[in-house]
Design a protein around this motif. Structure first.
Motif, mmCIF file in Angstrom:
data_model
loop_
_atom_site.group_PDB
_atom_site.id
_atom_site.type_symbol
_atom_site.label_atom_id
_atom_site.label_comp_id
_atom_site.label_asym_id
_atom_site.label_seq_id
_atom_site.Cartn_x
_atom_site.Cartn_y
_atom_site.Cartn_z
ATOM 1 N N ARG A 195 -14.753 49.171 35.325
ATOM 2 C CA ARG A 195 -15.159 48.307 36.443
ATOM 3 C C ARG A 195 -14.847 46.840 36.138
ATOM 4 O O ARG A 195 -14.449 46.081 37.014
ATOM 5 N N LEU A 196 -15.020 46.467 34.871
ATOM 6 C CA LEU A 196 -14.675 45.105 34.464
ATOM 7 C C LEU A 196 -13.187 44.857 34.658
ATOM 8 O O LEU A 196 -12.768 43.787 35.124
ATOM 9 N N PRO A 234 -25.451 37.921 38.968
ATOM 10 C CA PRO A 234 -26.176 38.793 38.031
ATOM 11 C C PRO A 234 -26.013 40.279 38.370
ATOM 12 O O PRO A 234 -25.871 41.117 37.473
ATOM 13 N N LYS A 235 -26.037 40.596 39.664
ATOM 14 C CA LYS A 235 -25.890 42.003 40.075
ATOM 15 C C LYS A 235 -24.493 42.515 39.697
ATOM 16 O O LYS A 235 -24.348 43.609 39.126
ATOM 17 N N LEU A 236 -23.470 41.721 40.004
ATOM 18 C CA LEU A 236 -22.105 42.133 39.657
ATOM 19 C C LEU A 236 -21.957 42.237 38.142
ATOM 20 O O LEU A 236 -21.342 43.172 37.623
ATOM 21 N N GLY A 237 -22.533 41.289 37.427
ATOM 22 C CA GLY A 237 -22.456 41.296 35.970
ATOM 23 C C GLY A 237 -23.071 42.548 35.373
ATOM 24 O O GLY A 237 -22.532 43.145 34.436
ATOM 25 N N SER A 238 -24.209 42.975 35.933
ATOM 26 C CA SER A 238 -24.878 44.164 35.404
ATOM 27 C C SER A 238 -24.023 45.420 35.613
ATOM 28 O O SER A 238 -24.130 46.377 34.859
ATOM 29 N N ILE A 239 -23.171 45.394 36.636
ATOM 30 C CA ILE A 239 -22.271 46.527 36.899
ATOM 31 C C ILE A 239 -21.088 46.522 35.935
ATOM 32 O O ILE A 239 -20.786 47.515 35.279
ATOM 33 N N GLU A 258 -32.391 40.566 24.665
ATOM 34 C CA GLU A 258 -31.507 40.829 23.523
ATOM 35 C C GLU A 258 -30.481 41.907 23.874
ATOM 36 O O GLU A 258 -29.306 41.810 23.502
ATOM 37 N N GLN A 259 -30.904 42.920 24.630
ATOM 38 C CA GLN A 259 -29.999 44.008 25.012
ATOM 39 C C GLN A 259 -28.850 43.482 25.870
ATOM 40 O O GLN A 259 -27.685 43.832 25.651
ATOM 41 N N ASP A 260 -29.170 42.634 26.848
ATOM 42 C CA ASP A 260 -28.140 42.084 27.730
ATOM 43 C C ASP A 260 -27.196 41.182 26.937
ATOM 44 O O ASP A 260 -25.974 41.221 27.108
ATOM 45 N N ALA A 261 -27.768 40.358 26.056
ATOM 46 C CA ALA A 261 -26.946 39.456 25.245
ATOM 47 C C ALA A 261 -25.977 40.241 24.368
ATOM 48 O O ALA A 261 -24.786 39.908 24.277
ATOM 49 N N ARG A 262 -26.477 41.306 23.743
ATOM 50 C CA ARG A 262 -25.603 42.116 22.884
ATOM 51 C C ARG A 262 -24.502 42.795 23.703
ATOM 52 O O ARG A 262 -23.357 42.912 23.241
ATOM 53 N N ALA A 263 -24.841 43.227 24.921
ATOM 54 C CA ALA A 263 -23.834 43.862 25.781
ATOM 55 C C ALA A 263 -22.749 42.863 26.172
ATOM 56 O O ALA A 263 -21.550 43.197 26.180
ATOM 57 N N ARG A 264 -23.144 41.624 26.500
ATOM 58 C CA ARG A 264 -22.155 40.590 26.847
ATOM 59 C C ARG A 264 -21.250 40.295 25.662
ATOM 60 O O ARG A 264 -20.035 40.146 25.811
ATOM 61 N N MET A 265 -21.832 40.195 24.489
ATOM 62 C CA MET A 265 -21.038 39.921 23.291
ATOM 63 C C MET A 265 -20.080 41.071 22.998
ATOM 64 O O MET A 265 -18.915 40.854 22.659
ATOM 65 N N ALA A 266 -20.566 42.306 23.170
ATOM 66 C CA ALA A 266 -19.736 43.481 22.871
ATOM 67 C C ALA A 266 -18.578 43.630 23.852
ATOM 68 O O ALA A 266 -17.545 44.226 23.516
ATOM 69 N N ALA A 267 -18.735 43.076 25.060
ATOM 70 C CA ALA A 267 -17.679 43.175 26.072
ATOM 71 C C ALA A 267 -16.517 42.229 25.778
ATOM 72 O O ALA A 267 -15.449 42.348 26.377
ATOM 73 N N GLN A 268 -16.727 41.292 24.854
ATOM 74 C CA GLN A 268 -15.685 40.320 24.518
ATOM 75 C C GLN A 268 -14.923 40.758 23.270
ATOM 76 O O GLN A 268 -15.305 41.691 22.580
ATOM 77 N N ALA A 269 -13.841 40.035 23.002
ATOM 78 C CA ALA A 269 -13.083 40.284 21.769
ATOM 79 C C ALA A 269 -13.974 40.012 20.558
ATOM 80 O O ALA A 269 -14.945 39.254 20.634
ATOM 81 N N THR A 270 -13.624 40.611 19.442
ATOM 82 C CA THR A 270 -14.380 40.361 18.221
ATOM 83 C C THR A 270 -14.109 38.941 17.710
ATOM 84 O O THR A 270 -13.097 38.321 18.058
ATOM 85 N N ARG A 271 -15.010 38.483 16.892
ATOM 86 C CA ARG A 271 -14.831 37.172 16.257
ATOM 87 C C ARG A 271 -13.507 37.127 15.492
ATOM 88 O O ARG A 271 -12.772 36.144 15.547
#
Length: 202
Positions: free
Chosen positions: A79-80, A67-72, A149-162
């Motif tokens: 960084r990703l 979780p800590k690495l993910g938040s970074i 919701e904020q974390d979920a949206r950030a994870r989704m935004a870090a991926q390719a679009t649908r």
């Protein structure tokens, strides 16, 4: 052997589809699981991650504090990219080892969350995309995984679009449906994959 790339956005239900394919007889190579193995305590992979991100990403037990690495990394594309440059080559090497151990007539399913992002589609005979609407993804991440919701949206935004995922799909499995409908769709897809695997042997 038929090499299948399986992908889908976070919360789309890819893990459920891979589980169902295994029930039908697929050989599963799970990139996420391998990604955890290659940064387990004592591995060169974990040492490289600590070199890049510092001791703060270690948990009290000496393992990776995911979780800590993910938040970074999910808040910082640069960084990703650093993390991916460490982990992806290790995952690729281990995946090739596991694939080479499968039977000649096997349907080998590579469960690869970042298949689209890393332009890996050419590595497979065909690509199966598990698709769900962004609204469904968000609901599952918040309700089932306990994300904000904020974390979920950030994870989704870090991926390719649908749209980008669907562009590379040879087969799309719609997972905006009840589980029984998903099971039937996966059963149909499995039949198709077996036929293709047999045809490749002829």
């Amino acid at each position: 052997m038929l090499k299948v790339g399986l992908t889908g956005g976070i919360g789309a239900g890819k893990s459920e589809v891979s589980r169902l394919l295994v029930e039908h007889g697929a050989v599963l190579i799970d990139a996420d699981r391998i990604a955890r193995e290659v940064v387990a305590p004592g591995t060169p992979g974990l040492a490289a991650v600590v070199d890049a991100f510092g001791e703060d990403v270690l948990a009290a037990d000496g393992g990776l504090d995911r979780p800590k690495l993910g938040s970074i990394v999910f808040a910082d594309p640069d960084r990703l990219a650093v993390l991916n440059s460490i982990v992806h080559p290790l995952v690729g090497a281990r995946s090739r080892e596991l694939e080479s151990a499968a039977a000649e007539d096997a349907v080998v399913v590579h469960d690869v969350p970042l298949l689209t992002e890393n332009a890996l589609a050419p590595l497979y005979d065909l690509v199966v995309v598990v698709d769900a609407s962004p609204e469904t993804q968000l609901d599952r991440l918040v309700r089932l995984r306990g994300m904000t919701e904020q974390d979920a949206r950030a994870r989704m935004a870090a991926q390719a679009t649908r749209e980008k995922r669907l562009e590379i799909a040879d087969i799309v499995i719609d997972n905006d449906v009840p589980l029984d409908d998903l099971r039937q769709r996966v059963r149909d897809v499995w039949g198709d994959l077996v036929r293709r695997a047999r045809a490749s042997q002829e």
